[in-house]
Scaffold this active site. Structure first.
Site, mmCIF file in Angstrom:
data_model
loop_
_atom_site.group_PDB
_atom_site.id
_atom_site.type_symbol
_atom_site.label_atom_id
_atom_site.label_comp_id
_atom_site.label_asym_id
_atom_site.label_seq_id
_atom_site.Cartn_x
_atom_site.Cartn_y
_atom_site.Cartn_z
ATOM 1 N N THR A 62 0.841 -1.186 0.000
ATOM 2 C CA THR A 62 0.000 0.000 0.000
ATOM 3 C C THR A 62 0.882 1.242 0.000
ATOM 4 O O THR A 62 2.115 1.140 -0.139
ATOM 5 C CB THR A 62 -1.022 -0.061 1.174
ATOM 6 O OG1 THR A 62 -1.924 1.038 1.048
ATOM 7 C CG2 THR A 62 -0.369 -0.039 2.540
ATOM 8 N N LYS A 66 3.649 1.444 -3.931
ATOM 9 C CA LYS A 66 3.113 0.689 -5.075
ATOM 10 C C LYS A 66 3.921 0.893 -6.368
ATOM 11 O O LYS A 66 4.129 -0.050 -7.121
ATOM 12 C CB LYS A 66 1.648 1.059 -5.323
ATOM 13 C CG LYS A 66 0.701 0.567 -4.238
ATOM 14 C CD LYS A 66 -0.741 0.873 -4.608
ATOM 15 C CE LYS A 66 -1.648 0.591 -3.433
ATOM 16 N NZ LYS A 66 -3.061 0.768 -3.747
ATOM 17 N N ASP A 102 -5.947 -3.697 -7.895
ATOM 18 C CA ASP A 102 -6.746 -2.483 -7.625
ATOM 19 C C ASP A 102 -7.684 -2.164 -8.787
ATOM 20 O O ASP A 102 -8.853 -1.825 -8.574
ATOM 21 C CB ASP A 102 -5.836 -1.268 -7.382
ATOM 22 C CG ASP A 102 -5.327 -1.193 -5.952
ATOM 23 O OD1 ASP A 102 -5.951 -1.796 -5.055
ATOM 24 O OD2 ASP A 102 -4.290 -0.531 -5.733
ATOM 25 N N ALA A 130 -5.191 12.350 -9.672
ATOM 26 C CA ALA A 130 -4.368 11.768 -10.742
ATOM 27 C C ALA A 130 -3.194 11.004 -10.132
ATOM 28 O O ALA A 130 -2.106 10.944 -10.705
ATOM 29 C CB ALA A 130 -3.874 12.879 -11.670
ATOM 30 N N GLY A 131 -3.408 10.415 -8.958
ATOM 31 C CA GLY A 131 -2.354 9.630 -8.309
ATOM 32 C C GLY A 131 -2.433 8.171 -8.731
ATOM 33 O O GLY A 131 -3.035 7.818 -9.755
ATOM 34 N N ASN A 153 -7.602 17.526 -11.382
ATOM 35 C CA ASN A 153 -6.538 17.379 -10.380
ATOM 36 C C ASN A 153 -5.973 18.739 -10.003
ATOM 37 O O ASN A 153 -6.026 19.684 -10.780
ATOM 38 C CB ASN A 153 -5.417 16.487 -10.947
ATOM 39 C CG ASN A 153 -4.512 15.954 -9.859
ATOM 40 O OD1 ASN A 153 -4.991 15.580 -8.785
ATOM 41 N ND2 ASN A 153 -3.212 15.914 -10.105
ATOM 42 N N THR A 155 -2.839 19.428 -9.702
ATOM 43 C CA THR A 155 -1.783 19.640 -10.686
ATOM 44 C C THR A 155 -2.303 19.143 -12.034
ATOM 45 O O THR A 155 -2.346 17.939 -12.289
ATOM 46 C CB THR A 155 -0.516 18.843 -10.283
ATOM 47 O OG1 THR A 155 -0.318 19.003 -8.882
ATOM 48 C CG2 THR A 155 0.706 19.286 -11.043
ATOM 49 N N ARG A 158 -0.434 16.534 -14.342
ATOM 50 C CA ARG A 158 -0.468 15.100 -13.972
ATOM 51 C C ARG A 158 -1.691 14.432 -14.573
ATOM 52 O O ARG A 158 -1.639 13.298 -15.034
ATOM 53 C CB ARG A 158 -0.515 14.931 -12.447
ATOM 54 C CG ARG A 158 0.841 14.980 -11.798
ATOM 55 C CD ARG A 158 0.728 14.604 -10.335
ATOM 56 N NE ARG A 158 0.966 13.182 -10.093
ATOM 57 C CZ ARG A 158 0.762 12.585 -8.926
ATOM 58 N NH1 ARG A 158 0.297 13.260 -7.902
ATOM 59 N NH2 ARG A 158 1.019 11.304 -8.784
ATOM 60 N N LEU A 228 -13.038 6.297 -3.355
ATOM 61 C CA LEU A 228 -12.127 5.180 -3.078
ATOM 62 C C LEU A 228 -11.778 5.095 -1.595
ATOM 63 O O LEU A 228 -11.404 4.046 -1.095
ATOM 64 C CB LEU A 228 -10.843 5.294 -3.917
ATOM 65 C CG LEU A 228 -10.879 4.477 -5.212
ATOM 66 C CD1 LEU A 228 -12.007 4.905 -6.114
ATOM 67 C CD2 LEU A 228 -9.561 4.547 -5.947
ATOM 68 N N TYR A 230 -12.511 4.965 2.409
ATOM 69 C CA TYR A 230 -13.604 4.438 3.234
ATOM 70 C C TYR A 230 -13.478 4.954 4.663
ATOM 71 O O TYR A 230 -14.034 4.384 5.600
ATOM 72 C CB TYR A 230 -13.639 2.902 3.199
ATOM 73 C CG TYR A 230 -12.295 2.256 3.403
ATOM 74 C CD1 TYR A 230 -11.790 2.031 4.671
ATOM 75 C CD2 TYR A 230 -11.519 1.907 2.305
ATOM 76 C CE1 TYR A 230 -10.545 1.465 4.844
ATOM 77 C CE2 TYR A 230 -10.263 1.339 2.465
ATOM 78 C CZ TYR A 230 -9.782 1.125 3.737
ATOM 79 O OH TYR A 230 -8.539 0.574 3.899
HETATM 80 N N1 LIG Z 1 -10.559 1.219 -1.458
HETATM 81 C C1 LIG Z 1 -9.396 0.759 -1.864
HETATM 82 O O1 LIG Z 1 -9.198 -0.448 -2.011
HETATM 83 C C2 LIG Z 1 -8.317 1.755 -2.230
HETATM 84 C C3 LIG Z 1 -7.251 1.355 -3.051
HETATM 85 C C4 LIG Z 1 -6.277 2.318 -3.381
HETATM 86 C C5 LIG Z 1 -6.378 3.630 -2.875
HETATM 87 N N2 LIG Z 1 -7.425 3.960 -2.069
HETATM 88 C C6 LIG Z 1 -7.562 5.331 -1.523
HETATM 89 O O2 LIG Z 1 -7.488 6.276 -2.588
HETATM 90 C C7 LIG Z 1 -6.947 7.508 -2.112
HETATM 91 C C8 LIG Z 1 -5.831 8.000 -3.041
HETATM 92 O O3 LIG Z 1 -4.778 7.052 -3.110
HETATM 93 P P1 LIG Z 1 -3.600 7.247 -4.175
HETATM 94 O O4 LIG Z 1 -2.774 6.013 -4.083
HETATM 95 O O5 LIG Z 1 -4.130 7.604 -5.512
HETATM 96 O O6 LIG Z 1 -2.831 8.508 -3.559
HETATM 97 P P2 LIG Z 1 -1.720 9.417 -4.265
HETATM 98 O O7 LIG Z 1 -1.043 8.670 -5.373
HETATM 99 O O8 LIG Z 1 -0.920 9.981 -3.164
HETATM 100 O O9 LIG Z 1 -2.602 10.592 -4.961
HETATM 101 C C9 LIG Z 1 -3.075 11.623 -4.204
HETATM 102 C C10 LIG Z 1 -3.992 12.560 -5.021
HETATM 103 O O10 LIG Z 1 -4.515 13.503 -4.083
HETATM 104 C C11 LIG Z 1 -4.149 14.827 -4.511
HETATM 105 N N3 LIG Z 1 -3.862 15.660 -3.341
HETATM 106 C C12 LIG Z 1 -3.055 15.362 -2.280
HETATM 107 N N4 LIG Z 1 -3.070 16.393 -1.386
HETATM 108 C C13 LIG Z 1 -3.897 17.349 -1.890
HETATM 109 C C14 LIG Z 1 -4.312 18.631 -1.449
HETATM 110 N N5 LIG Z 1 -3.898 19.140 -0.284
HETATM 111 N N6 LIG Z 1 -5.176 19.339 -2.239
HETATM 112 C C15 LIG Z 1 -5.626 18.834 -3.405
HETATM 113 N N7 LIG Z 1 -5.254 17.634 -3.895
HETATM 114 C C16 LIG Z 1 -4.398 16.886 -3.145
HETATM 115 C C17 LIG Z 1 -2.954 14.666 -5.419
HETATM 116 O O11 LIG Z 1 -2.900 15.788 -6.293
HETATM 117 P P3 LIG Z 1 -1.485 16.277 -6.972
HETATM 118 O O12 LIG Z 1 -1.289 15.384 -8.181
HETATM 119 O O13 LIG Z 1 -1.743 17.691 -7.347
HETATM 120 O O14 LIG Z 1 -0.429 16.101 -5.923
HETATM 121 C C18 LIG Z 1 -3.301 13.341 -6.135
HETATM 122 O O15 LIG Z 1 -4.224 13.565 -7.165
HETATM 123 C C19 LIG Z 1 -6.490 7.235 -0.667
HETATM 124 O O16 LIG Z 1 -7.483 7.731 0.202
HETATM 125 C C20 LIG Z 1 -6.415 5.711 -0.595
HETATM 126 O O17 LIG Z 1 -6.647 5.224 0.706
HETATM 127 C C21 LIG Z 1 -8.390 3.046 -1.744
#
Ligand SMILES: NC(=O)c1ccc[n+]([C@@H]2O[C@H](COP(=O)([O-])OP(=O)(O)OC[C@H]3O[C@@H](n4cnc5c(N)ncnc54)[C@H](OP(=O)(O)O)[C@@H]3O)[C@@H](O)[C@H]2O)c1
Length: 304
Positions: A62, A66, A102, A130-131, A153, A155, A158, A228, A230
């Protein structure tokens, strides 16, 4: 000999995977242990060496590891390659295959939610974020006849980069917008019955300079919301009906949109990992029961 499975992340203490994966192994009558390990990025390489020496049979990955795992396994599945991230490793006689459940897990959960609530698969989809998880969502949408995607997003570049992924070449209309631009607002107001997916991390909902939640002044009577995350906004308040509603889904309750949080996706990605590790179908009912017990949610599929 007892088999050993793990999840690595940083942090990892909040993860529900150890609870429902251990319950799955027990329900299947397998002699296996599933353990969480909090591994900071600077110790990832050492931690992986230790897991190899200990003979781990498989593990989940996680945040924030990843993407790093892509270059640290012996082989990659096509799905992991296409998504650009590894969330599951399967060990076959010590050879590590990097997989990604995922994307398929998201698709299974979305379709089960839509079916349970008698909703058609949407043609217009707006995605916040866009992460790494947005890449998994895009992979899933590329496998269905989606007509238009708008990716929003903080940014914007991205988002643009993600929309150029080769797997998305079959989707006719793709738009990138910055969170603080108005273009996504006009896109969504013209979209018919859009699906709105949140993949932004929780950081976006706390102390953010950009006003959030960003949908509250829109009229979206036909939208469906899927978060996504919970992690509920009010764990101990809000009444039984609010259990499971994340900050993003609180918006949905204002205009009555069908809403789903990430618990169903968590279950489905975990069930797919279980099948990869054991070659058996996962005991989904038992896993679901454990997740409902841990969160207080009465159903993973009914609208929240
Ligand atoms: N249910 C499930 O099985 C599952 C599986 C995977 C992930 N998730 C959940 O999905 C979520 C995202 O995970 P991820 O892996 O995609 O994370 P990540 O790669 O860190 O992406 C984070 C995203 O949030 C944005 N962000 C972060 N801080 C911000 C702020 N202060 N203001 C505005 N935008 C912000 C980032 O924008 P920038 O590009 O501009 O930085 C990016 O788009 C998490 O809550 C995770 O727990 C759930």
């Amino acid at each position: 000999m007892r088999q050993f499975f793990a999840i690595i992340g940083h942090p990892v203490a909040h993860s529900l995977s150890p609870r429902f994966q251990q319950a799955a192994f027990d329900a299947a009558g397998l002699d296996a242990a599933y353990l969480p390990f909090d591994i900071p990025p600077e110790q990832l390489s050492q931690a992986l060496s230790a897991l190899r020496i200990l003979g781990v049979a498989g593990f989940n990955i996680t945040l924030p590891h990843k993407e790093s795992l892509l270059g640290m396994v012996d082989d990659l599945s096509e799905t992991a390659r296409e998504i650009g991230a590894v969330n599951t490793v399967v060990s076959r006689q010590g050879e590590w295959l990097g997989e990604n459940t995922d994307g398929p897990g998201f698709l299974l959960a979305l379709e089960r939610f839509l079916e349970a609530n008698r909703l058609p698969f949407p043609s217009h989809v707006l995605i916040f974020g866009a992460g790494g998880s947005a890449r998994a969502v895009l992979w899933a949408l590329a496998h269905r006849p989606v007509g238009a995607i708008c990716l929003v997003n903080r940014t914007r570049s991205r988002g643009e980069d993600l929309l150029n992924l080769p797997i998305l070449s079959g989707i006719p209309e793709k738009t990138a917008s910055a969170l603080d631009q108005s273009s996504w607002r006009s896109w969504i107001s013209k979209a018919k019955a859009p699906l709105v997916i949140n993949t932004l991390s929780l950081r976006a909902f706390a102390g953010n300079a950009i006003p959030f939640p960003p949908l509250e002044d829109l009229s979206l009577s036909e939208a469906t919301l899927f978060d996504l995350s919970y992690v509920p906004s009010r764990p101990s308040e809000g009444g039984a009906e609010a259990v499971g509603r994340t900050p993003f889904l609180e918006m949905g309750s204002r205009f009555g949109a069908p809403s789903q949080n990430g618990l169903g996706m968590l279950l489905c990605q975990g069930a797919l990992a279980f099948r990869l590790w054991t070659g058996r179908e996962a005991p989904m009912e038992r896993m679901e029961e454990v997740l409902m017990l841990a969160t207080g949610q009465k159903s993973l599929w009914k609208s929240l």
